[in-house]
Design an enzyme around this catalytic site. Structure first.
Site, PDB file in Angstrom:
ATOM      1  N   ASN A  50       0.826  -1.214   0.000  1.00 41.66           N
ATOM      2  CA  ASN A  50       0.000   0.000   0.000  1.00 41.66           C
ATOM      3  C   ASN A  50       0.860   1.263   0.000  1.00 41.66           C
ATOM      4  O   ASN A  50       0.534   2.242  -0.674  1.00 41.66           O
ATOM      5  CB  ASN A  50      -0.943   0.002   1.206  1.00 41.66           C
ATOM      6  CG  ASN A  50      -2.251  -0.717   0.900  1.00 41.66           C
ATOM      7  OD1 ASN A  50      -2.413  -1.261  -0.193  1.00 41.66           O
ATOM      8  ND2 ASN A  50      -3.169  -0.730   1.833  1.00 41.66           N
ATOM      9  N   CYS A 104      -7.553   3.176   3.534  1.00 43.75           N
ATOM     10  CA  CYS A 104      -6.379   2.299   3.532  1.00 43.75           C
ATOM     11  C   CYS A 104      -5.074   3.057   3.363  1.00 43.75           C
ATOM     12  O   CYS A 104      -4.245   3.055   4.267  1.00 43.75           O
ATOM     13  CB  CYS A 104      -6.543   1.251   2.435  1.00 43.75           C
ATOM     14  SG  CYS A 104      -8.048   0.314   2.641  1.00 43.75           S
TER      15      CYS A 104
HETATM   16  C1  UGA Z   1      -6.151   0.016  -1.684  1.00 39.83           C
HETATM   17  C2  UGA Z   1      -5.270  -0.995  -2.449  1.00 39.83           C
HETATM   18  O1  UGA Z   1      -5.256  -0.675  -3.834  1.00 39.83           O
HETATM   19  C3  UGA Z   1      -5.812  -2.418  -2.267  1.00 39.83           C
HETATM   20  O2  UGA Z   1      -4.929  -3.339  -2.896  1.00 39.83           O
HETATM   21  C4  UGA Z   1      -5.894  -2.731  -0.767  1.00 39.83           C
HETATM   22  O3  UGA Z   1      -6.462  -4.008  -0.539  1.00 39.83           O
HETATM   23  C5  UGA Z   1      -6.766  -1.680  -0.082  1.00 39.83           C
HETATM   24  O4  UGA Z   1      -6.204  -0.370  -0.306  1.00 39.83           O
HETATM   25  C6  UGA Z   1      -6.751  -2.000   1.402  1.00 39.83           C
HETATM   26  O5  UGA Z   1      -5.690  -1.882   2.025  1.00 39.83           O
HETATM   27  O6  UGA Z   1      -7.763  -2.511   1.896  1.00 39.83           O
HETATM   28  P1  UGA Z   1      -8.519   1.169  -2.128  1.00 39.83           P
HETATM   29  O7  UGA Z   1      -8.252   1.971  -0.890  1.00 39.83           O
HETATM   30  O8  UGA Z   1      -9.848   0.530  -2.324  1.00 39.83           O
HETATM   31  O9  UGA Z   1      -7.441  -0.020  -2.266  1.00 39.83           O
HETATM   32  O10 UGA Z   1      -8.316   2.168  -3.341  1.00 39.83           O
HETATM   33  P2  UGA Z   1      -7.311   2.349  -4.561  1.00 39.83           P
HETATM   34  O11 UGA Z   1      -7.985   1.973  -5.805  1.00 39.83           O
HETATM   35  O12 UGA Z   1      -5.999   1.737  -4.285  1.00 39.83           O
HETATM   36  O13 UGA Z   1      -7.165   3.937  -4.536  1.00 39.83           O
HETATM   37  C7  UGA Z   1      -6.658   4.610  -3.383  1.00 39.83           C
HETATM   38  C8  UGA Z   1      -6.629   6.096  -3.615  1.00 39.83           C
HETATM   39  O14 UGA Z   1      -5.609   6.441  -4.538  1.00 39.83           O
HETATM   40  C9  UGA Z   1      -7.921   6.676  -4.196  1.00 39.83           C
HETATM   41  O15 UGA Z   1      -8.241   7.882  -3.546  1.00 39.83           O
HETATM   42  C10 UGA Z   1      -7.597   6.930  -5.649  1.00 39.83           C
HETATM   43  O16 UGA Z   1      -8.357   7.968  -6.208  1.00 39.83           O
HETATM   44  C11 UGA Z   1      -6.121   7.291  -5.537  1.00 39.83           C
HETATM   45  N1  UGA Z   1      -5.396   7.063  -6.807  1.00 39.83           N
HETATM   46  C12 UGA Z   1      -5.204   5.818  -7.267  1.00 39.83           C
HETATM   47  C13 UGA Z   1      -4.894   8.151  -7.512  1.00 39.83           C
HETATM   48  O17 UGA Z   1      -5.047   9.320  -7.101  1.00 39.83           O
HETATM   49  N2  UGA Z   1      -4.218   7.928  -8.679  1.00 39.83           N
HETATM   50  C14 UGA Z   1      -4.014   6.674  -9.159  1.00 39.83           C
HETATM   51  O18 UGA Z   1      -3.373   6.543 -10.226  1.00 39.83           O
HETATM   52  C15 UGA Z   1      -4.529   5.593  -8.438  1.00 39.83           C
END
Ligand code: UGA
Length: 437
Positions: free
Chosen positions: A216, A268
């Site tokens: 993460n 997360c």
């Molecule tokens: C994250 C991890 O991706 C999962 O693998 C993990 O299981 C989960 O945390 C957890 O620990 O339970 P999640 O929090 O659902 O999953 O969301 P993500 O899709 O990873 O996005 C996290 C944040 O990063 C969001 O606010 C998203 O908008 C941001 N983000 C993501 C960006 O700003 N740019 C990107 O290119 C990708």
């Protein structure tokens, strides 16, 4: 995807939150007999009637089918559920503490109840994200609290589900991590996941716990890295989308998690980066890289609002149509949502906001204070000064800017997720602010 009965297990999942409920429904779909337990009576009563406590695509169908096939049931009682299970997955909350540590009270309380109810060999598996060494601590708690001589094992099976894509991620993981202290525990986890075809990485418990935080934090670092580049890109008039595509095309870097925006949120990344930093500090390692990751993230909403303010002159008395409240699309979750941070900054500057989100309105009503009007669709009336997209829900890409040209000429469009068609917006005579472009 149902498995042969010889590998079907009796499973108890404690915690009906995002991780627990998804895991319970998916284990049931794989053919296991699952009881999902939570002490929130309202939540459990709702689930018994097929009412989901949060929005997750595909979950409702899976839960209802699991219950119909009698593979999935819900209960408030940990003790009864533990007694009839071979494996117990712990998926209760591990919220952050103000000093950066993790509150493990819920996990420890659950483990004590499990210890009191060991009536046979059980494998107790942590799915909650817990700091390194927690597995060993849980083992001691069970040893100290168990009645009788029944044996048990503790394991760590960290979860990598993304909200909004959790069902797909459960059935198609890039890898599974089995952090174990015995061959018996490893074998049981192999059986539980026998139908999931992916690499299964067996480690000791500490290593498994560390993998979760390291993963993460790395992803959060990737987001902050591209956001830092986006700041330079803004200053130089370069295009962050092209930069991200070009660097992502290098297979060693990869395209994922290179979307610049108003920052990462959710329950997360913010808490896990903070907790990993705290753990490192306790171990005598100053993980300054993670300090910087957090600093960049904290600054993104402020920089975005500052750029809007520069364009509009002042924010006082200006009307904003805000599209998106959740921390990312396809979820109703607004915890640590950068969209909420942007809205609060706008409200602090005495702007009026008209907010819309396909799923997160109800949650937002509980926390937003000030000049906020909740809308059932994007507010696109002639009195708005700025249209702000803060979450990249697919439906926002369909906003018809050609039509809007007549309605709201000269509107400023601020795209906090670089999700809109910039060329179309500019060619229709609107002002445009993106992130790093
Ligand atoms: C994250 C991890 O991706 C999962 O693998 C993990 O299981 C989960 O945390 C957890 O620990 O339970 P999640 O929090 O659902 O999953 O969301 P993500 O899709 O990873 O996005 C996290 C944040 O990063 C969001 O606010 C998203 O908008 C941001 N983000 C993501 C960006 O700003 N740019 C990107 O290119 C990708």
């Amino acid at each position: 995807m149902s498995i042969k009965s010889k590998t079907a297990k009796n499973i108890c999942v404690i915690g009906a939150g995002h991780v627990g409920l998804v895991a319970a429904a998916c284990f049931a779909h794989l053919g296991h007999k699952v009881i999902c337990v939570d002490n929130n009576k309202k939540r459990i009563n709702g689930l018994k009637k097929g009412i989901m406590p949060f929005y997750e695509p595909g979950l409702e169908k899976l839960v209802i089918n699991g219950c119909k096939k009698e593979k999935l049931s819900f209960s408030f009682s940990i003790s009864g559920s533990v007694k009839c299970s071979d494996l117990i997955f712990i998926a209760v909350g591990t919220p952050p503490m103000p000093d950066g540590s993790v509150d493990l009270i819920a996990v420890e309380n659950v483990v004590k109840i499990i210890a009191n109810n060991l009536n046979d060999y059980k494998l107790i598996v942590s799915k909650s994200t817990v700091p390194v060494n927690t597995g060993k601590r849980l083992l001691k708690i069970i040893e100290n609290n168990k009645k009788g001589k029944n044996s048990f094992d503790v394991a760590s099976n960290p979860e990598f589900l993304r909200e909004g894509k959790a069902i797909f991620d459960f059935f198609h993981p890039d890898r599974l991590i089995f952090g174990v202290g015995s061959q018996k525990a490893a074998n049981l986890l192999h059986e539980v996941y026998s139908k999931i075809k992916t690499e299964k990485i067996v480690t000791d418990i500490n290593t498994a716990e560390m993998i979760k935080y390291a993963s993460n934090s790395f992803l959060a670092m990737k987001v902050s890295y591209i956001n830092a580049i986006s700041c330079l890109s803004d200053k130089l008039g370069a295009d962050i989308k092209k930069i991200a595509h070009a660097i992502g095309a290098d297979k060693r870097i990869g395209f994922d998690f290179l979307n610049a925006g108003i920052g990462y949120g959710g329950f997360c990344f913010p808490k896990d980066v903070q907790a990993f930093h705290y753990t490192a500090k306790k171990l005598g390692y100053d993980f300054r890289l993670l300090d910087e990751v957090q600093k960049i993230n904290k600054n993104q909403p402020k920089l975005f609002v500052k750029r809007i303010e520069e364009r509009l002159g002042t924010l006082k008395g200006k009307n904003f149509s805000v599209c998106g409240l959740s921390f990312k699309p396809n979820t109703s979750d607004i915890r640590f949502s950068p969209a909420i941070k942007v809205i609060n900054l706008l409200l602090a500057k005495k702007a009026a906001v008209y907010v819309y989100d396909p799923q997160a309105i109800d949650n937002s009503k509980k926390i937003l204070i000030g000049n906020v009007t909740y809308c059932k669709k994007p507010y696109l009336k002639s009195d708005i000064d700025c249209l702000c997209v803060l979450t990249e829900w697919a439906e926002f890409e369909k906003i018809d800017f050609k039509k809007l040209k007549k309605q709201i000429p000269g509107l400023l469009v601020a795209d906090g997720r670089n999700t809109l068609n910039r060329e179309k917006i500019i060619s229709n005579g609107f002002g445009y602010i993106g992130i790093g472009r």
